[in-house]
Design an enzyme around this catalytic site. Sequence first.
Site, mmCIF file in Angstrom:
data_model
loop_
_atom_site.group_PDB
_atom_site.id
_atom_site.type_symbol
_atom_site.label_atom_id
_atom_site.label_comp_id
_atom_site.label_asym_id
_atom_site.label_seq_id
_atom_site.Cartn_x
_atom_site.Cartn_y
_atom_site.Cartn_z
ATOM 1 N NE ARG A 516 -3.919 2.321 1.495
ATOM 2 C CZ ARG A 516 -4.541 3.252 0.625
ATOM 3 N NH1 ARG A 516 -3.870 2.494 -0.196
ATOM 4 N NH2 ARG A 516 -4.957 4.287 1.109
ATOM 5 C CD1 TRP A 562 -0.705 10.918 6.919
ATOM 6 C CD2 TRP A 562 -2.205 9.635 6.706
ATOM 7 N NE1 TRP A 562 -0.820 9.636 7.600
ATOM 8 C CE2 TRP A 562 -2.407 8.462 7.460
ATOM 9 C CE3 TRP A 562 -4.229 9.884 6.460
ATOM 10 C CZ2 TRP A 562 -2.892 8.028 7.792
ATOM 11 C CZ3 TRP A 562 -4.814 8.902 6.475
ATOM 12 C CH2 TRP A 562 -4.287 8.003 7.764
ATOM 13 C CG HIS A 696 -5.276 -3.113 8.257
ATOM 14 N ND1 HIS A 696 -6.162 -3.167 9.152
ATOM 15 C CD2 HIS A 696 -5.091 -2.042 7.745
ATOM 16 C CE1 HIS A 696 -6.109 -2.229 9.364
ATOM 17 N NE2 HIS A 696 -5.059 -1.138 8.916
ATOM 18 C CB CYS A 728 -9.170 0.544 8.765
ATOM 19 S SG CYS A 728 -8.645 2.086 8.041
HETATM 20 N N1 GLN Z 1 -13.342 7.776 6.562
HETATM 21 C C1 GLN Z 1 -12.146 7.003 5.780
HETATM 22 C C2 GLN Z 1 -12.518 5.287 5.401
HETATM 23 O O1 GLN Z 1 -13.575 4.559 5.421
HETATM 24 C C3 GLN Z 1 -11.536 6.297 7.252
HETATM 25 C C4 GLN Z 1 -9.671 5.303 5.990
HETATM 26 C C5 GLN Z 1 -8.748 5.257 6.999
HETATM 27 O O2 GLN Z 1 -8.971 5.727 8.767
HETATM 28 N N2 GLN Z 1 -7.762 5.616 7.173
HETATM 29 O O3 GLN Z 1 -11.309 4.758 4.468
HETATM 30 ZN ZN ZN Z 2 -8.804 3.727 10.464
#
Ligand code: GLN
Ligand code: ZN
Length: 757
Positions: A516, A562, A696, A728
């Site tokens: 990634r 970022w 992940h 995530c």
């Molecule tokens: N809202 C974002 C997503 O779902 C959050 C991504 C992240 O935390 N890296 O992609």
């Molecule tokens: Zn995240």
Amino acid sequence: MRTSVVGYPRVGALRELKFASEKYFKKEISVNELQATARNLRSTHWNTQKNHGIGFIPSNDFSFYDTVLDTAVLLNVIPARYRNLELSPIDTYFAMARGYQGANGDVKALAMKKWFNTNYHYMVPEIDDNTEIRLTGTKPFDEFEEAKKLGIKTKPVLIGAFTFLKLARFTGEKCEKDFTDTVIWAYLQILTKFSEMGAEWLQFDEPFLVHDLTDEDILLFKRLYTAILSVKGTVNVLLQTYFGDVRDCYQEITGMDFDGIGMDFIEGRKSLELVKSNGFPSDKVLFAGIINGKNIWKNDYKKSFDIISELKKHCSHIVLGTSCSLLHVPYTLQNETKLPEQQKDYFSFAVEKLGELKELKEICSSQNPLETEEYKRNINLLGKGRKCSNEKVQQRVSKIRESEFTRLPEFSAREAIQQKNFDLPCFPTTTIGSFPQTAEVKANRTAFRKGIITETQYRDFVKEKIFECVRVQEEIGLDVLVHGEFERNDMVEYFGECLDGYLFTEKGWVQSYGTRCVKPPVIWGDISREKPMTVEWSVYAQSLTKKPMKGMLTGPVTILNWSFPREDISLKEIAYQIALAIGDEVLDLESNGIRIIQIDEAALREKLPLRKSDWDSEYLNWAIPAFRLVHSGVKPETQIHTHMCYSEFTDIIPAIDNMDADVITFEASRSDLMILDSLKENHFKTEVGPGVYDIHSPRVPSVEEIESALHEMLKRLPKEKLWVNPDCGLKTRQYAETKSSLEHMVQAARRLRNEAF
Ligand code: GLN
Ligand code: ZN
């Protein structure tokens, strides 16, 4: 004077390694083809450095996934559950990195953590009581030989014994101390082997030394290296540090038998002072990190020259180097066709940084350094000043009132209002925002960018995807929905593109983890929002469902962390500029009927200074207020969520609570649930959704597995505060696994609701 590179990007100028690896994962290419791509890249990278006259060219900085994982495998630190899969060595390695689900078994990946204060992630080595640490791999030796065959004598780079032990996770009864002897023995063998192979220098990366160290840490370090250095043979050993200064151990390390010491003069606030006040041993080489390995601005030759001149007074041997590995910057400016020359002029990526090292070397070796062409050109450029300010933005920031940092009424009053208004079931289920970014979704964006389809066509397609996404979520039975983020390439780049003051690269990829990569935008000037950025999509999505639709924004600290930041104003000032812009968006969403707004601060923890003593003064004192500034203006009925990647904020829980969001979701599935204990201890007020499964990895969790994770959570959290969600966003996943995983998650939540509490 010679030059040295701490480490070099390995993914390739056009992400060749990423694409080859992903093809290999899908069984579209053979392991030999994958190896061939890797070999080509290594050869290109070594030759590029050679052509820039770099004296110390690293090897073994290449990795298929991560160099900490490489070190673990090299040292036989492979937990039994991966060995038991009985896969080939490379597939065992990838199973550790990505998890494995197939004919040979079903295991999760190792834990993944942020690499110090960067957006790179390493795999956490896992050591249990049965682990036998010994040198079993050959990667560093093979790569040294490979370079040698190409006529390039490299400086092999390894994660040092101390940092390796400090980063490892001990899952049994045994701890660091129980493994020092075997670790020493393995490193001794590495040294001996390299000595036999004719290596001149060996670099041990010990970034852990830039933390606040305890006496025990220092003792451990000394014990390890006194032993390891006792068999140096003909190899010179370079102790390489980066990401800060070594104020807690400068005396010790300069007193030991290292031949070179690498120090960071960019992030190491005290580095110069340490050398000036303590001196530097005349029999050692100072590897001075003066080219910033983390940011993309051109080096200021005057500043660098002044540092080197000062260092020369104290050190007999100096090598000019990068402040850390160049892994953290994009590969080259040569592939940037769209950046105007006047702007491009101010930047320098990995390859260009090699050029800077070369120029600085020439300047420093010249009789008349300040008269050299290179020096004068640099002074001229940087002296000109950039056109990048916006008077209105600066004024707005200077007029922020204290009250704008506080949302009223206070948390519990809001919580009561919201619980009544939303009337959600117990253990509400939701997702973090994005849904799979399928090839189709990406193709739509590319086609629009290339002018192959019209804006209307592009938008219609995104709407179609949102429509499908809402339907899917309703079928699955989630409680709080999202629109899926199909219009976004990346959670930061998207906002960068909508905001004024940003610049973008075409190929400025930086490795984040494994295959990634991210393409951080560049903050060029003052930031402002010209018009609403997300309202149209969120309002459309909400129109498709009766369930609450979360508005989805990225928070100021993450946008800043970022991006590649400017260096001419403070980070605090940049964060406040962004906060005001995102705050306007929050109010626009609210006034357009969006009742839940998630402001992601995925990267808040990331830039926390490595030294605890700097946490408040250097960071939290503006980062938390920046977040509060974004949402302080909303009505009590509006629910503010935030999301953080990783659960590594055990130590800043009060600060996280102080962000004053109504709900926070974060990762808990990959790490143990320790974070929950600390939430409890700290009387965390914010409602929480500790991720119940790991996104992940492509593996699908079972209902039972999720249910038992939830039970664990309920031992530590009041049931009124628990949300149920993945850890995530789902954008890197495929639809098939996403749907099954979410269905299992919803079923687990339902089972829980049916249990008596
Ligand atoms: N809202 C974002 C997503 O779902 C959050 C991504 C992240 O935390 N890296 O992609
Ligand atoms: Zn995240």
